[in-house]
Design a protein around this motif. Structure first.
Motif, PDB file in Angstrom:
ATOM      1  N   GLN A   1       0.813  -1.211   0.000  1.00  0.00           N
ATOM      2  CA  GLN A   1       0.000   0.000   0.000  1.00  0.00           C
ATOM      3  C   GLN A   1       0.850   1.267   0.000  1.00  0.00           C
ATOM      4  OE1 GLN A   1      -3.080  -1.127  -0.988  1.00  0.00           O
ATOM      5  NE2 GLN A   1      -3.974   0.307   0.463  1.00  0.00           N
ATOM      6  N   HIS A   2       2.044   1.168   0.575  1.00  0.00           N
ATOM      7  CA  HIS A   2       2.885   2.351   0.700  1.00  0.00           C
ATOM      8  C   HIS A   2       4.086   2.331  -0.241  1.00  0.00           C
ATOM      9  CE1 HIS A   2       0.532   2.409   4.447  1.00  0.00           C
ATOM     10  NE2 HIS A   2       0.671   3.717   4.353  1.00  0.00           N
ATOM     11  N   GLY A   3       4.115   1.382  -1.148  1.00  0.00           N
ATOM     12  CA  GLY A   3       5.149   1.380  -2.176  1.00  0.00           C
ATOM     13  C   GLY A   3       6.532   0.996  -1.697  1.00  0.00           C
ATOM     14  N   LEU A   4       6.628   0.247  -0.596  1.00  0.00           N
ATOM     15  CA  LEU A   4       7.943  -0.214  -0.125  1.00  0.00           C
ATOM     16  C   LEU A   4       8.252  -1.563  -0.751  1.00  0.00           C
ATOM     17  CD1 LEU A   4       7.213   1.979   2.050  1.00  0.00           C
ATOM     18  CD2 LEU A   4       8.689   0.688   3.585  1.00  0.00           C
TER      19      LEU A   4
ATOM     20  N   SER B   1       5.572  -4.660  -6.635  1.00  0.00           N
ATOM     21  CA  SER B   1       6.036  -5.946  -6.143  1.00  0.00           C
ATOM     22  C   SER B   1       6.724  -5.789  -4.793  1.00  0.00           C
ATOM     23  CB  SER B   1       6.997  -6.585  -7.148  1.00  0.00           C
ATOM     24  OG  SER B   1       8.155  -5.793  -7.301  1.00  0.00           O
ATOM     25  N   LEU B   2       6.777  -6.883  -4.072  1.00  0.00           N
ATOM     26  CA  LEU B   2       7.387  -6.909  -2.742  1.00  0.00           C
ATOM     27  C   LEU B   2       8.360  -8.075  -2.659  1.00  0.00           C
ATOM     28  CD1 LEU B   2       7.426  -5.980   0.289  1.00  0.00           C
ATOM     29  CD2 LEU B   2       5.653  -7.711   0.672  1.00  0.00           C
ATOM     30  N   GLN B   3       9.512  -7.839  -2.057  1.00  0.00           N
ATOM     31  CA  GLN B   3      10.473  -8.906  -1.796  1.00  0.00           C
ATOM     32  C   GLN B   3      10.668  -9.034  -0.286  1.00  0.00           C
ATOM     33  OE1 GLN B   3      14.375  -8.368  -3.512  1.00  0.00           O
ATOM     34  NE2 GLN B   3      15.121 -10.352  -2.796  1.00  0.00           N
ATOM     35  N   ILE B   4      10.529 -10.244   0.220  1.00  0.00           N
ATOM     36  CA  ILE B   4      10.780 -10.524   1.628  1.00  0.00           C
ATOM     37  C   ILE B   4      12.240 -10.935   1.772  1.00  0.00           C
ATOM     38  CG2 ILE B   4      10.181 -11.998   3.583  1.00  0.00           C
ATOM     39  CD1 ILE B   4       7.385 -12.312   2.271  1.00  0.00           C
ATOM     40  N   ILE B   5      12.988 -10.219   2.602  1.00  0.00           N
ATOM     41  CA  ILE B   5      14.429 -10.470   2.702  1.00  0.00           C
ATOM     42  C   ILE B   5      14.820 -10.873   4.120  1.00  0.00           C
ATOM     43  CG2 ILE B   5      14.959  -8.914   0.805  1.00  0.00           C
ATOM     44  CD1 ILE B   5      15.877  -6.842   2.874  1.00  0.00           C
ATOM     45  N   ARG B   6      15.938 -11.586   4.198  1.00  0.00           N
ATOM     46  CA  ARG B   6      16.514 -12.019   5.475  1.00  0.00           C
ATOM     47  C   ARG B   6      17.939 -11.486   5.569  1.00  0.00           C
ATOM     48  NH1 ARG B   6      16.610 -18.215   5.551  1.00  0.00           N
ATOM     49  NH2 ARG B   6      17.789 -17.729   7.434  1.00  0.00           N
ATOM     50  N   PRO B   7      18.143 -10.276   6.070  1.00  0.00           N
ATOM     51  CA  PRO B   7      19.490  -9.715   6.155  1.00  0.00           C
ATOM     52  C   PRO B   7      20.438 -10.516   7.041  1.00  0.00           C
ATOM     53  CG  PRO B   7      17.851  -7.980   6.362  1.00  0.00           C
ATOM     54  CD  PRO B   7      17.114  -9.288   6.445  1.00  0.00           C
ATOM     55  N   LEU B   8      19.907 -11.364   7.934  1.00  0.00           N
ATOM     56  CA  LEU B   8      20.762 -12.149   8.827  1.00  0.00           C
ATOM     57  C   LEU B   8      21.038 -13.550   8.292  1.00  0.00           C
ATOM     58  CD1 LEU B   8      19.252 -11.186  12.308  1.00  0.00           C
ATOM     59  CD2 LEU B   8      21.114 -10.092  11.036  1.00  0.00           C
ATOM     60  N   GLN B   9      20.626 -13.821   7.069  1.00  0.00           N
ATOM     61  CA  GLN B   9      20.873 -15.139   6.486  1.00  0.00           C
ATOM     62  C   GLN B   9      22.372 -15.404   6.426  1.00  0.00           C
ATOM     63  OE1 GLN B   9      19.020 -15.672   2.686  1.00  0.00           O
ATOM     64  NE2 GLN B   9      19.055 -17.889   2.811  1.00  0.00           N
ATOM     65  N   GLY B  10      22.796 -16.568   6.899  1.00  0.00           N
ATOM     66  CA  GLY B  10      24.207 -16.928   6.896  1.00  0.00           C
ATOM     67  C   GLY B  10      24.980 -16.405   8.089  1.00  0.00           C
ATOM     68  N   VAL B  11      24.320 -15.698   8.986  1.00  0.00           N
ATOM     69  CA  VAL B  11      24.968 -15.146  10.176  1.00  0.00           C
ATOM     70  C   VAL B  11      24.582 -15.994  11.379  1.00  0.00           C
ATOM     71  CG1 VAL B  11      25.191 -13.130  11.675  1.00  0.00           C
ATOM     72  CG2 VAL B  11      24.883 -12.820   9.213  1.00  0.00           C
ATOM     73  N   SER B  12      25.553 -16.412  12.172  1.00  0.00           N
ATOM     74  CA  SER B  12      25.240 -17.181  13.376  1.00  0.00           C
ATOM     75  C   SER B  12      24.859 -16.230  14.511  1.00  0.00           C
ATOM     76  CB  SER B  12      26.449 -18.023  13.803  1.00  0.00           C
ATOM     77  OG  SER B  12      27.480 -17.185  14.312  1.00  0.00           O
ATOM     78  N   LYS B  13      24.192 -16.765  15.511  1.00  0.00           N
ATOM     79  CA  LYS B  13      23.801 -15.960  16.671  1.00  0.00           C
ATOM     80  C   LYS B  13      25.038 -15.381  17.359  1.00  0.00           C
ATOM     81  CE  LYS B  13      20.403 -14.886  19.683  1.00  0.00           C
ATOM     82  NZ  LYS B  13      19.040 -14.441  19.374  1.00  0.00           N
ATOM     83  N   LYS B  14      26.067 -16.190  17.480  1.00  0.00           N
ATOM     84  CA  LYS B  14      27.297 -15.729  18.123  1.00  0.00           C
ATOM     85  C   LYS B  14      27.914 -14.577  17.348  1.00  0.00           C
ATOM     86  CE  LYS B  14      31.802 -17.341  19.770  1.00  0.00           C
ATOM     87  NZ  LYS B  14      32.705 -18.532  19.938  1.00  0.00           N
ATOM     88  N   GLU B  15      27.983 -14.716  16.025  1.00  0.00           N
ATOM     89  CA  GLU B  15      28.535 -13.643  15.192  1.00  0.00           C
ATOM     90  C   GLU B  15      27.712 -12.366  15.326  1.00  0.00           C
ATOM     91  OE1 GLU B  15      30.378 -16.117  11.388  1.00  0.00           O
ATOM     92  OE2 GLU B  15      28.238 -15.663  11.466  1.00  0.00           O
ATOM     93  N   LEU B  16      26.402 -12.528  15.329  1.00  0.00           N
ATOM     94  CA  LEU B  16      25.521 -11.368  15.447  1.00  0.00           C
ATOM     95  C   LEU B  16      25.721 -10.668  16.779  1.00  0.00           C
ATOM     96  CD1 LEU B  16      23.114  -9.788  14.221  1.00  0.00           C
ATOM     97  CD2 LEU B  16      21.607 -11.358  15.455  1.00  0.00           C
ATOM     98  N   MET B  17      25.807 -11.433  17.854  1.00  0.00           N
ATOM     99  CA  MET B  17      25.991 -10.850  19.186  1.00  0.00           C
ATOM    100  C   MET B  17      27.327 -10.141  19.296  1.00  0.00           C
ATOM    101  SD  MET B  17      23.308 -11.566  21.170  1.00  0.00           S
ATOM    102  CE  MET B  17      23.883 -11.683  22.856  1.00  0.00           C
ATOM    103  N   LYS B  18      28.383 -10.745  18.767  1.00  0.00           N
ATOM    104  CA  LYS B  18      29.706 -10.112  18.825  1.00  0.00           C
ATOM    105  C   LYS B  18      29.706  -8.809  18.034  1.00  0.00           C
ATOM    106  CE  LYS B  18      32.957 -11.403  20.527  1.00  0.00           C
ATOM    107  NZ  LYS B  18      33.460 -11.148  21.894  1.00  0.00           N
ATOM    108  N   TRP B  19      29.064  -8.812  16.865  1.00  0.00           N
ATOM    109  CA  TRP B  19      28.973  -7.582  16.071  1.00  0.00           C
ATOM    110  C   TRP B  19      28.199  -6.517  16.829  1.00  0.00           C
ATOM    111  CZ3 TRP B  19      24.971  -4.606  14.335  1.00  0.00           C
ATOM    112  CH2 TRP B  19      25.295  -3.592  13.409  1.00  0.00           C
TER     113      TRP B  19
END
Length: 232
Positions: free
Chosen positions: A119-122, A157-175
């Motif tokens: 509806q909002h063109g994102l 059109s809309l694309q559903i994305i996963r920016p954390l794909q391939g990132v482990s929880k540990k890596e994410l927390m350290k970052w």
């Protein structure tokens, strides 16, 4: 149709105030992305405390993130007397991951948020899903199926994305160690706005800090001194 009021390169982010979605938002901001945070309110037991955490997380970024949009999608008529609504018999720290599964949760979130985006063109809707998520409605096949269904309506059109794909929880927390992670919220049985310390999600949270080797400054209601000061 509601007029487009955001630039087309803006990314909508489903934000819960938890560690994963909050750090996903932080990574997008760090990459210079324009972000529109969305929160879907369904009447779940922990939402009041969760929304307070969303506000704290958004304050990390001052003027770099759009104002929060809250979308209402009540589920009481679907869930009935489910523990997620009543706060009774909430899965404890010894329960398996399957115990905290909410029927159709991601489908409901994606349909509501996805229609708002259209509806909002994102063109992009981001979810903070890690590869370790065990549920079928977090799989790539599921996300692409929902995306296809939403796009059957035609443009935009809309694309559903996963920016954390391939990132482990540990890596994410350290970052994300640079951020005040204790201000996020991951509890399903809050006590006066605090993490209870004894539910399934609190156990997962404690484990994430411990495995990342990061002091957990989260105030837990069940802790005698209100917080853990170092990983064990």
């Amino acid at each position: 149709m509601t007029p487009n009021f955001l630039e087309n390169d803006c990314i909508a982010v489903l934000l819960s105030g938890g560690l994963d979605s909050s750090l996903m938002l932080a990574r997008l901001v760090a990459d210079g992305k324009s972000v529109a945070p969305l929160y879907v309110r369904s009447g779940l037991f922990w939402e009041e405390a969760e929304l307070l955490a969303v506000g704290r997380v958004l304050a990390w970024f001052a003027d770099h993130v759009r104002p929060l949009t809250i979308l209402d999608l009540p589920v009481r008529d679907i869930y009935g007397d489910h523990w997620s609504l009543t706060g009774q018999q909430i899965p404890d720290a010894n329960s398996p991951d399957e115990a905290v599964y909410l029927p159709g949760r991601n489908l409901l979130l994606l349909v509501k948020a996805g229609l708002w985006c259209r509806q909002h063109g994102l063109p992009l809707l981001a979810l903070g899903i890690l590869d370790s998520n065990p549920f079928a409605d977090a799989s790539e096949e599921f996300l692409r199926t929902v995306e296809t269904a939403l796009n059957l309506y035609g443009p935009p059109s809309l694309q559903i994305i996963r920016p954390l794909q391939g990132v482990s929880k540990k890596e994410l927390m350290k970052w994300g160690e640079r951020w005040p992670l204790h201000e996020t919220f991951s509890c399903i049985a809050p006590i006066e706005g605090l993490h209870c310390g004894g539910c399934n999600k609190c156990a997962e949270r404690r484990r994430a800090f411990r495995e990342a080797g990061i002091p957990d400054l989260t105030p837990y209601a069940s802790d005698p001194n209100g917080k853990e000061v170092s990983p064990t």
